[in-house]
Enzyme design. Structure first.
Site, short mmCIF file in Angstrom:
data_model
loop_
_atom_site.label_atom_id
_atom_site.label_comp_id
_atom_site.label_asym_id
_atom_site.label_seq_id
_atom_site.Cartn_x
_atom_site.Cartn_y
_atom_site.Cartn_z
N HIS A 175 43.95 33.73 39.35
CA HIS A 175 44.18 34.51 40.58
C HIS A 175 45.50 35.27 40.47
CE1 HIS A 175 44.81 35.61 44.73
NE2 HIS A 175 45.95 34.97 44.71
N SER A 176 46.54 34.58 39.99
CA SER A 176 47.83 35.23 39.77
C SER A 176 48.58 34.34 38.80
CB SER A 176 48.61 35.32 41.08
OG SER A 176 49.03 34.03 41.47
#
Lengths: 362, 481
Positions: B379-380
């Site tokens: 996601h990050s």
């Protein structure tokens, strides 16, 4: 040490303030009366006429002529493209309006009451207030959020909260609270012309009240500066600072106090953010006593901020502790007798002023 | 239904069976979406007014000769008086309600909560980059195709460089777009530079296509003096007034109603442009998504909603996010024309967005595009996705379903690309980013809160500078005053 630096700086800035004479005491001989409702309606009409980028959005603003009839006649005059009746979604229409403001048009968003603005508060704070800063000046948000704020009559807890302190704590927003028709016209026009997001807090119970307006106020170019308070009544014994409906109560309290030999100075704040700290401080340095009045909940309120400002800048001038009048620290009850006890009344203001004068309050 | 990819191969088979001729796109708009519902849910009797003529029994003429209540907002909005139902025969009764004419039925039939068949997914290139026979798509010139491919490769490289920089501690945070390069670049290629883009945060490719340089990306991520954001935003919160790309905002889905507002303003200004907004599968759960879709339909605004359905919202799979058949089907619920596209097929994405733009601008209508894809990266940089999904699933999508290689195969088949061009491209990208630069100055802390700097902030700035001058060792030496 920093405190002294700031005192010195304030003194220098105070020297530059002209004497606080109320400019509008000089009415024309045939003073016209205007209700707040008409004042707001005429301000909207004139601004929409002058700038084709201004448009209105909100629930019931069009066909219904406005939930409180503030936008009466505007749909017929400007058409459905500029007066939008929205579906019931505060979050939705606030977001849509902010997007339109990003593009460069000037929406005026009506909340049926500011209590409902809580459903849209993310867009007001994160999408509108902070955007100029977070985009480093690339995107300005020339939007106005307006609607009735604070207690009405018998509408209960979810329709009676005052949001002045909440919005005024946020950098990036300007927060205005008019009292008279002159305030309503001048400040709404200023808000619409302002390139920053402005929260414009009206009061439902004041909509039908009439105030005298001069020709200058009725002129379509009339505008009041944002960030300047107004001295509604000059005095020398105690300063009473209030906004919106409480200004009226403060003025009544001043009449009562006059009979007891106390000459109160009443300040109509007009602008909650930016707060006119220099005028309030100048007044307190003259009278040496301060009472703040608001209908809102007491904790972290406007009165608390004013008190902090006085203590920081003018502590040496206070002859008595600051008195803070606010609404009761409870969700607004419905029953009429309880509701009356939950908001400040004129007698409360009178008693507070007397306390600051060390008079007995029997 | 859920696009949860426990067994990726089943999904490919499902998609493959839906591939092929989709001529609905060429049909006249008034029957387009609604005929697709014929093979999904039970035909329900209530149809919107635009298709009414086909459905009304010609004998059931109402008493009133006046016009039907309109959906168009900008005509009279007075409601019709309700008339008694006009019986013509036992099977067909029609009644005027404020929303339109409703045909009755004595059969009690609930609309199914899920279709018997998933909504079709539009795809033009197969996994080997071959054009599927009988496909219709918008043709792309060699120049544009090569530019699309180079941009996709550049995006991949950019992601790798900044991801590594974060892991080395040189920037605090980064978000990659790995696996979604086709969505980014192909959609950008199909738009014009006048179209205003409201991104989520996984669409830097759109900015790249429009001309944001690698140096400019770096400036924002490092928050240095040349950053257009004056060092105020976290990394990946790019924005560019000049390129019509709206500053990335951390709050999810707030950009969706913003896009509708901008689209409405474009319509008021009669511009030949639309607003485009991107969001993920998770963002469609936010209230803002629903309000915006509804608004766009009611105000007839020229806006394109592009949903990157990549299967995951951090660790939440789509099966926990919603129970509808993905996102495209929701369009009909709001009166918005929609399509589901294979997000890893650059050519299909290009065609869909191009057609959507035409419809949005010429017909003043919103379009919803669901681009089905997979989030290959985490996601990050604050996430480790192997904690909630199998590593081999990630690997499979990275290798076998890579949109960049798929498109490369297609341009090679066309004779527009070769291995020499490939190596030239890859070596030229790396050399484009400079390294050290100065931090933004302290007065950037106080500007832009309002249009004009207010006196209290000016005062605070002065006090701060005095304090720094008096206690220099308490403040970092590399921050210019």
């Amino acid at each position: 040490m920093l405190g002294i630096v700031r005192q010195k700086m304030l003194e220098q800035s105070l020297k530059k303030i002209p004497p606080a004479v109320s400019v509008l005491r000089s009415y024309s001989s045939a003073a016209k009366q205007m209700t707040i409702r008409d004042a707001l309606n005429s301000a909207l009409d004139e601004e929409m006429s002058a700038d084709s980028k201004v448009f209105l959005m909100g629930e019931e603003v069009g066909e219904y002529q406005g939930a409180y009839k503030i936008t009466k006649g505007l749909l017929d005059k400007y058409g459905p493209e500029r007066v939008l009746d929205t579906p019931i979604t505060e979050a939705g229409f606030t977001g849509v309006a902010v997007g339109a403001a990003y593009y460069g048009v000037k929406p005026v968003v009506e909340f049926m009451t500011f209590n409902f603005s809580m459903q849209a508060i993310d867009h007001i704070i994160n999408s509108a207030a902070k955007t100029n800063y977070m985009s480093s000046g690339q995107i300005s948000v020339p939007i106005v959020f307006r609607g009735p704020n604070g207690a009405a009559a018998g509408v209960g807890a979810q329709h009676s909260q005052c949001y002045a302190a909440w919005y005024a704590s946020c950098p990036g927003l300007k927060v205005l609270a008019p009292y008279s028709s002159e305030d309503a016209r001048g400040l709404l026009k200023a808000a619409i012309r302002d390139p920053d997001p402005v929260v414009f807090l009206e009061n439902e119970l004041l909509y039908g009240e009439s105030f005298p307006v001069s020709d200058e106020v009725l002129d379509s170019s009339f505008c009041l500066p944002i960030g300047k308070a107004k001295i509604e009544r000059k005095g020398k014994d105690v300063t009473i600072a209030a906004y919106s409906k409480m200004v009226g109560y403060a003025l009544k309290a001043a009449e009562t106090l006059e009979k007891d030999g106390i000459d109160a100075e009443v300040i109509n704040l007009r602008s909650i953010r930016p707060l006119d700290r220099s005028m309030i401080n100048a007044s307190v340095r003259k009278t040496n006593r301060l009472v703040t009045v608001e209908e809102a909940f007491p904790q972290h309120g406007v009165g608390a901020e004013i008190c902090a400002s006085i203590v920081e800048e003018s502590f040496a001038y206070l002859d008595a502790p600051v008195e803070r009048i606010a609404g009761a620290d409870v969700p607004m009850p419905y029953a009429a007798n309880l509701e009356r006890m939950a908001v400040p009344q004129v007698e409360d203001i009178v008693r507070a002023a007397k306390r600051t004068c060390y008079r007995s309050v029997s | 239904m859920a696009f949860y990819l426990k067994n990726p191969r089943n999904i490919i088979n499902n998609l493959k069976s839906k591939v092929g001729l989709w001529s609905l796109m060429k049909q006249s708009h008034s029957t387009c979406c609604y005929s697709s519902c014929l093979n999904t849910i039970h035909l329900h009797r209530f149809l919107p007014l635009t298709t009414l003529p086909q459905f009304t029994n010609p004998e059931s003429i109402s008493h009133k000769k006046g016009h039907f209540p309109h959906f168009q907002r900008f005509q009279s909005t007075t409601t019709e008086k309700q008339i008694d139902s006009v019986p013509n025969d036992e099977h067909n009764q029609v009644l005027d309600f404020p929303g339109g004419k409703v045909v009755f039925s004595p059969e009690m039939r609930f609309l199914s909560e899920s279709p018997s068949v998933y909504s079709q997914c539009y795809r033009v290139l197969d996994d080997a980059g071959q054009l599927i026979s009988h496909s219709n798509f918008v043709p792309v010139s060699e120049e544009v195709a090569v530019k699309m491919y180079s941009n996709m490769v550049t995006l991949q490289t950019l992601d790798t460089i900044f991801y590594e920089a974060q892991r080395q501690g040189r920037i605090s945070f980064y978000v990659t777009s790995i696996g979604e390069e086709a969505i980014n670049i192909a959609s950008a290629a199909a738009l014009t530079s006048d179209d205003i883009v409201f991104p989520q945060y996984r669409e830097p490719g759109v900015l790249l296509w429009r001309g944001f340089t690698l140096q400019e990306f770096a400036n924002q991520c490092f928050g240095n003096k040349a950053d257009y954001g004056k060092g105020r935003q976290m990394p990946i919160h790019y924005g560019s007034n000049k390129l019509n790309y709206f500053t990335v905002s951390s709050t999810i889905a707030t950009q969706i109603p913003h896009a509708v507002g901008a689209a409405y303003s474009l319509k008021m200004d009669k511009k030949d442009a639309c607003a485009v907004t991107y969001f993920g599968d998770g963002g469609t759960s936010e209230g803002d998504f629903h309000a915006a879709m509804n608004f766009a339909a009611v105000t007839e605004s020229p806006v394109i909603f592009i949903c990157r359905n990549n299967g995951w919202a951090i660790s939440t799979p789509t099966s926990d996010q919603f129970r509808s058949d993905g996102i495209a089907v929701r369009g009909q619920a709001y009166g918005v024309r929609s399509i589901r596209v294979d997000g890893n097929d650059a050519l299909a994405m290009y065609s869909a967005v191009r057609s959507a733009r035409q419809m949005a601008v010429n017909e003043h209508r919103p379009i919803l595009i669901e681009a089905v894809t997979y989030r290959v990266g985490h996601h990050s940089t604050s996430d480790d996705s192997t904690k909630y999904r199998p590593a081999d699933e990630i690997e499979w999508w990275r290798m076998a379903r890579d949109p960049v290689t798929r498109f490369r195969k297609w341009i090679e088949i066309n004779g527009w690309w070769g291995s020499e061009a490939e190596s030239q491209l890859r070596s030229s990208i790396r050399s484009q980013i400079a390294e050290r630069a100065e931090k933004p100055p302290v007065n950037d802390l106080f500007t832009d809160v309002y249009d004009n700097i207010p006196s209290n902030l000016r005062e605070q700035e002065k006090l701060l500078k005095e304090t720094i001058n008096r206690h220099p060792k308490d403040y970092p030496a590399d921050v210019p005053i």
